[in-house]
Write a protein that holds these residues in place. Structure first.
Motif, mmCIF file in Angstrom:
data_model
loop_
_atom_site.group_PDB
_atom_site.id
_atom_site.type_symbol
_atom_site.label_atom_id
_atom_site.label_comp_id
_atom_site.label_asym_id
_atom_site.label_seq_id
_atom_site.Cartn_x
_atom_site.Cartn_y
_atom_site.Cartn_z
ATOM 1 N N LEU A 277 0.807 -1.218 0.000
ATOM 2 C CA LEU A 277 0.000 0.000 0.000
ATOM 3 C C LEU A 277 0.841 1.270 0.000
ATOM 4 O O LEU A 277 0.516 2.225 -0.715
ATOM 5 C CB LEU A 277 -0.974 -0.009 1.187
ATOM 6 C CG LEU A 277 -2.191 -0.921 1.026
ATOM 7 C CD1 LEU A 277 -3.052 -0.883 2.276
ATOM 8 C CD2 LEU A 277 -3.022 -0.530 -0.193
ATOM 9 N N PRO A 278 1.945 1.348 0.793
ATOM 10 C CA PRO A 278 2.784 2.541 0.691
ATOM 11 C C PRO A 278 3.344 2.773 -0.709
ATOM 12 O O PRO A 278 3.558 3.913 -1.116
ATOM 13 C CB PRO A 278 3.917 2.251 1.694
ATOM 14 C CG PRO A 278 3.285 1.375 2.703
ATOM 15 C CD PRO A 278 2.335 0.497 1.934
ATOM 16 N N ARG A 279 3.569 1.704 -1.470
ATOM 17 C CA ARG A 279 4.028 1.891 -2.848
ATOM 18 C C ARG A 279 2.937 2.486 -3.723
ATOM 19 O O ARG A 279 3.204 3.307 -4.606
ATOM 20 C CB ARG A 279 4.467 0.553 -3.443
ATOM 21 C CG ARG A 279 5.796 0.032 -2.891
ATOM 22 C CD ARG A 279 6.220 -1.200 -3.652
ATOM 23 N NE ARG A 279 7.472 -1.736 -3.152
ATOM 24 C CZ ARG A 279 8.128 -2.743 -3.719
ATOM 25 N NH1 ARG A 279 7.630 -3.322 -4.792
ATOM 26 N NH2 ARG A 279 9.262 -3.172 -3.211
ATOM 27 N N LEU A 280 1.694 2.037 -3.505
ATOM 28 C CA LEU A 280 0.587 2.554 -4.301
ATOM 29 C C LEU A 280 0.179 3.954 -3.866
ATOM 30 O O LEU A 280 -0.311 4.746 -4.676
ATOM 31 C CB LEU A 280 -0.608 1.597 -4.198
ATOM 32 C CG LEU A 280 -0.435 0.237 -4.876
ATOM 33 C CD1 LEU A 280 -1.620 -0.650 -4.574
ATOM 34 C CD2 LEU A 280 -0.261 0.398 -6.377
ATOM 35 N N LEU A 281 0.331 4.264 -2.589
ATOM 36 C CA LEU A 281 0.005 5.589 -2.052
ATOM 37 C C LEU A 281 1.300 6.170 -1.487
ATOM 38 O O LEU A 281 1.561 6.133 -0.295
ATOM 39 C CB LEU A 281 -1.077 5.477 -0.978
ATOM 40 C CG LEU A 281 -2.391 4.841 -1.440
ATOM 41 C CD1 LEU A 281 -3.337 4.645 -0.261
ATOM 42 C CD2 LEU A 281 -3.055 5.679 -2.519
ATOM 43 N N PHE A 282 2.135 6.696 -2.389
ATOM 44 C CA PHE A 282 3.518 7.029 -2.074
ATOM 45 C C PHE A 282 3.667 8.285 -1.223
ATOM 46 O O PHE A 282 4.664 8.470 -0.542
ATOM 47 C CB PHE A 282 4.269 7.192 -3.400
ATOM 48 C CG PHE A 282 5.746 7.012 -3.295
ATOM 49 C CD1 PHE A 282 6.273 5.888 -2.690
ATOM 50 C CD2 PHE A 282 6.601 7.961 -3.815
ATOM 51 C CE1 PHE A 282 7.643 5.709 -2.601
ATOM 52 C CE2 PHE A 282 7.967 7.789 -3.737
ATOM 53 C CZ PHE A 282 8.482 6.668 -3.126
ATOM 54 N N ASN A 283 2.677 9.157 -1.287
ATOM 55 C CA ASN A 283 2.745 10.436 -0.585
ATOM 56 C C ASN A 283 2.499 10.224 0.909
ATOM 57 O O ASN A 283 1.411 9.804 1.308
ATOM 58 C CB ASN A 283 1.691 11.386 -1.164
ATOM 59 C CG ASN A 283 1.830 12.799 -0.637
ATOM 60 O OD1 ASN A 283 2.395 13.031 0.427
ATOM 61 N ND2 ASN A 283 1.305 13.749 -1.385
ATOM 62 N N PRO A 284 3.448 10.532 1.798
ATOM 63 C CA PRO A 284 3.252 10.268 3.234
ATOM 64 C C PRO A 284 2.130 11.088 3.851
ATOM 65 O O PRO A 284 1.524 10.668 4.836
ATOM 66 C CB PRO A 284 4.611 10.627 3.846
ATOM 67 C CG PRO A 284 5.251 11.546 2.858
ATOM 68 C CD PRO A 284 4.783 11.091 1.517
ATOM 69 N N LEU A 285 1.844 12.266 3.288
ATOM 70 C CA LEU A 285 0.776 13.098 3.856
ATOM 71 C C LEU A 285 -0.608 12.507 3.621
ATOM 72 O O LEU A 285 -1.575 12.929 4.242
ATOM 73 C CB LEU A 285 0.843 14.516 3.284
ATOM 74 C CG LEU A 285 2.065 15.337 3.698
ATOM 75 C CD1 LEU A 285 1.923 16.775 3.235
ATOM 76 C CD2 LEU A 285 2.262 15.295 5.222
ATOM 77 N N ILE A 286 -0.704 11.536 2.718
ATOM 78 C CA ILE A 286 -1.973 10.827 2.551
ATOM 79 C C ILE A 286 -2.376 10.164 3.861
ATOM 80 O O ILE A 286 -3.541 10.187 4.266
ATOM 81 C CB ILE A 286 -1.851 9.782 1.425
ATOM 82 C CG1 ILE A 286 -1.833 10.483 0.067
ATOM 83 C CG2 ILE A 286 -2.985 8.771 1.484
ATOM 84 C CD1 ILE A 286 -1.627 9.545 -1.098
ATOM 85 N N TYR A 287 -1.395 9.564 4.540
ATOM 86 C CA TYR A 287 -1.676 8.851 5.792
ATOM 87 C C TYR A 287 -1.809 9.809 6.965
ATOM 88 O O TYR A 287 -2.571 9.560 7.896
ATOM 89 C CB TYR A 287 -0.564 7.840 6.088
ATOM 90 C CG TYR A 287 -0.228 6.964 4.922
ATOM 91 C CD1 TYR A 287 -1.019 5.865 4.600
ATOM 92 C CD2 TYR A 287 0.873 7.244 4.115
ATOM 93 C CE1 TYR A 287 -0.713 5.064 3.527
ATOM 94 C CE2 TYR A 287 1.183 6.450 3.034
ATOM 95 C CZ TYR A 287 0.381 5.354 2.738
ATOM 96 O OH TYR A 287 0.680 4.572 1.663
ATOM 97 N N LEU A 288 -1.051 10.911 6.915
ATOM 98 C CA LEU A 288 -1.041 11.844 8.044
ATOM 99 C C LEU A 288 -2.199 12.831 8.007
ATOM 100 O O LEU A 288 -2.657 13.294 9.061
ATOM 101 C CB LEU A 288 0.289 12.613 8.062
ATOM 102 C CG LEU A 288 1.548 11.768 8.254
ATOM 103 C CD1 LEU A 288 2.796 12.640 8.156
ATOM 104 C CD2 LEU A 288 1.505 11.050 9.595
ATOM 105 N N LEU A 289 -2.675 13.172 6.788
ATOM 106 C CA LEU A 289 -3.712 14.204 6.674
ATOM 107 C C LEU A 289 -4.982 13.705 5.977
ATOM 108 O O LEU A 289 -6.074 13.758 6.554
ATOM 109 C CB LEU A 289 -3.162 15.414 5.907
ATOM 110 C CG LEU A 289 -2.123 16.278 6.616
ATOM 111 C CD1 LEU A 289 -1.614 17.363 5.671
ATOM 112 C CD2 LEU A 289 -2.714 16.911 7.871
ATOM 113 N N ALA A 290 -4.836 13.230 4.735
ATOM 114 C CA ALA A 290 -6.019 12.986 3.906
ATOM 115 C C ALA A 290 -6.909 11.882 4.464
ATOM 116 O O ALA A 290 -8.131 12.076 4.633
ATOM 117 C CB ALA A 290 -5.589 12.638 2.478
#
Length: 561
Positions: A277-290
């Motif tokens: 999943l981190p490879r598919l959703l590479f942007n770290p702010l996706i997990y921290l914000l979105a």
């Protein structure tokens, strides 16, 4: 706004085609499908389930069948769609054409999903979905690659689009849900049996939320099952000359029932959460914000227009364990922050952070990861270089005939990293290719004596040889072989200290392929300016090392001297 959205949606096909052109070769995991496309284009399908006149040497899957048979349905569709284009342009690169068709299908599915998202949750969520997906590397890179996953991807994405909730429930909702389940079933039966889990969970959720009734569910399941089985059993039984044959069931029996999947390696249970999943959703702010915002805010759980109880209507379906659900949550969270950016300092700062991080991930994906990944196909580059070198020799030296036999040995690494039948010359040209793997056979002088070229592994340390070259030198100690080409491949990321010159081998090749030599000069000038003015001499570039070499036999009095 509709025109701007349509232009923005073009990011999907544009980036997928860009990744295809920069990295046009394929690896061993794509071998079955890409070879099947070639064989169907070149020779057609066998005539029925028991074709007595079939020349199995014309079909790669008979020579290299793999552990279990795979379905050729996707390859047959790509071959069928390629033929009209080939009729209009006989000299077109057929491997790139087939991959482009697959990539554009997956791009169309992503655009359809984004349009459905705009209808259900509004323009901001749809725009952020496009930006977040397009900035990721792995989806854009793999979307055109002939893998079972990517054949199933477009179908499942279209199915997930049909499952997006309508702003106002209509009488057509049950039909759309039924069609979605049928599509998921077809994809599971033909391409990926693991989709049975997704079909089951989706069916339970749709029934529990009353978005579909039992009658529609049964009809959808039967239509999908019968359609999928009819396609795969008929075509694959013909392709493999075994009747009846259902490849995905054979794979399920081999991997799950017989427990043979562990032979290909295992990963710990949190692999998908820590790696995939981190490879598919590479942007770290996706997990921290979105994603946190999407899960916390009631507004992100309901469509644009109200329903009697939108939270209950959507909450459970959106939390299904599906990749599209994961992609949907970041888009909803980012869209919510964008819509409320003028109402709070947190939303304003978070929106800017997401925008900057998305741009940074986009640059990382296309200017670092893409060149690095494109440098992982030395076999494909080597065989193309060999043909080019031979054509120069042919045009400038003795040989004047066109059918003089040229024998080539293709080593294991070359075959794993890009060599396909699309890149080989047709048999009528006089080229003969050998991929023998038997070590005993390769230890004899008679085996090596006939070859004019060998494409084998190279090593960056002088004097070291791979097993094939060692066998060659021992079997023919007095023969003379000339190294005519060496292909470098990705060997990591190199951090350059001040004063260390930058080579930029991978970057130059990629930029030259996209925009030409002038763009390379512009890139190098910009790189040197940024490095000297802003980074105090530091720089990061793709590190390369020799991986595959082409050796040419030097024969006295031969056409290849």
């Amino acid at each position: 706004m509709g025109y701007a959205f349509a232009v923005l949606a073009l990011l999907f096909p544009a980036l997928i085609l860009l990744h295809l052109l920069v990295a046009p070769y394929t690896k061993v995991e794509e071998s079955f499908h890409v070879q099947a496309v070639h064989d169907i284009l070149a020779n057609g399908l066998p005539n029925g389930f028991n074709d007595l006149n079939l020349n199995r040497a014309d079909y790669d899957h008979f020579s290299f069948p793999g552990a279990v048979p795979r379905s050729a349905v996707g390859a047959a569709v790509l071959a069928m769609l390629s033929k009209p284009v080939i009729l209009l342009s006989e000299g077109i690169n057929r491997q790139i054409l087939a991959r482009a068709i697959l990539g554009l299908f997956n791009a169309s599915a992503l655009v359809a999903y984004a349009r459905g998202l705009r209808r259900s949750f509004g323009q901001p969520a749809a725009v952020w979905y496009i930006l977040l997906q397009a900035s990721q590397f792995h989806l854009m890179f793999y979307a055109s690659r002939p893998l079972s996953n990517m054949f199933a991807f477009g179908i499942t994405t279209l199915a997930m689009r049909l499952l997006l909730p309508s702003p106002v429930p209509t009488s057509q909702d049950q039909n759309q849900c039924g069609l979605a389940l049928a599509l998921l079933t077809v994809a599971g039966v033909v391409f990926r049996s693991e989709l049975a889990l997704l079909v089951g969970t989706q069916t339970l959720f749709l029934l529990s939320t009353k978005r579909i009734n039992l009658q529609h569910t049964i009809i959808a399941g039967l239509v999908g099952l019968i359609t999928g089985l009819a396609l795969t059993i008929y075509l694959d039984s013909t392709f493999w000359q075994i009747f009846p044959l259902w490849p995905e069931f054979e794979a399920f029996r081999f991997n799950v029932l017989a427990g043979q999947s562990s032979e290909w390696g295992t990963d710990p249970w949190p692999f998908y959460f820590q790696n995939a999943l981190p490879r598919l959703l590479f942007n770290p702010l996706i997990y921290l914000l979105a994603i946190p915002v999407a899960l916390r805010q009631p507004a992100t759980r309901s469509p644009r227009s109200g329903t009697s109880n939108p939270g209950a209507f959507l909450r459970r379906p959106l939390q299904l364990p599906a990749t599209q659900g994961m992609a949907l949550h970041p888009a909803l969270g980012a869209g919510y922050l964008w819509t409320h950016r003028s109402r709070s300092l947190f939303a304003r700062l978070a929106t800017r952070a997401l925008a900057i991080s998305t741009l940074a991930v986009f640059c990382l994906s296309n200017f670092v990861l893409l060149p690095a990944s494109a440098a992982n196909y030395p076999g494909g580059q080597a065989i193309d270089a060999m043909h080019h070198q031979h054509s120069i020799l042919h045009d400038t030296k003795l040989h004047s005939g066109t059918n003089f036999p040229v024998n080539v040995y293709l080593g294991n690494l070359a075959c794993q990293t890009g060599v396909t039948r699309f890149l080989q010359q047709p048999p009528s040209s006089g080229w003969v290719y050998d991929k023998t793997e038997d070590k005993a056979v390769k230890s004899t002088s008679g085996f090596w004596e006939r070859f004019d070229y060998v494409v084998v592994e190279a090593d960056e340390e002088n004097g070291l040889m791979d097993a094939d070259e060692t066998s060659l030198r021992r079997a023919l100690p007095s023969s003379d072989w000339e190294r005519v080409h060496v292909v470098d491949s990705f060997a990591g990321i190199s951090v350059l200290k001040p004063g260390t010159p930058a080579t930029g081998t991978a970057e130059r090749r990629v930029i030259s392929a996209i925009a030409g030599a002038r763009a390379v000069d512009l890139f190098e000038g910009l790189r040197d300016y940024v490095r000297d003015s802003l980074l105090r001499g530091w720089w990061v570039e793709v590190k390369m090392r020799p991986r595959v070499q082409v050796l040419r036999r030097v024969r006295e009095g031969s056409h290849l001297v």
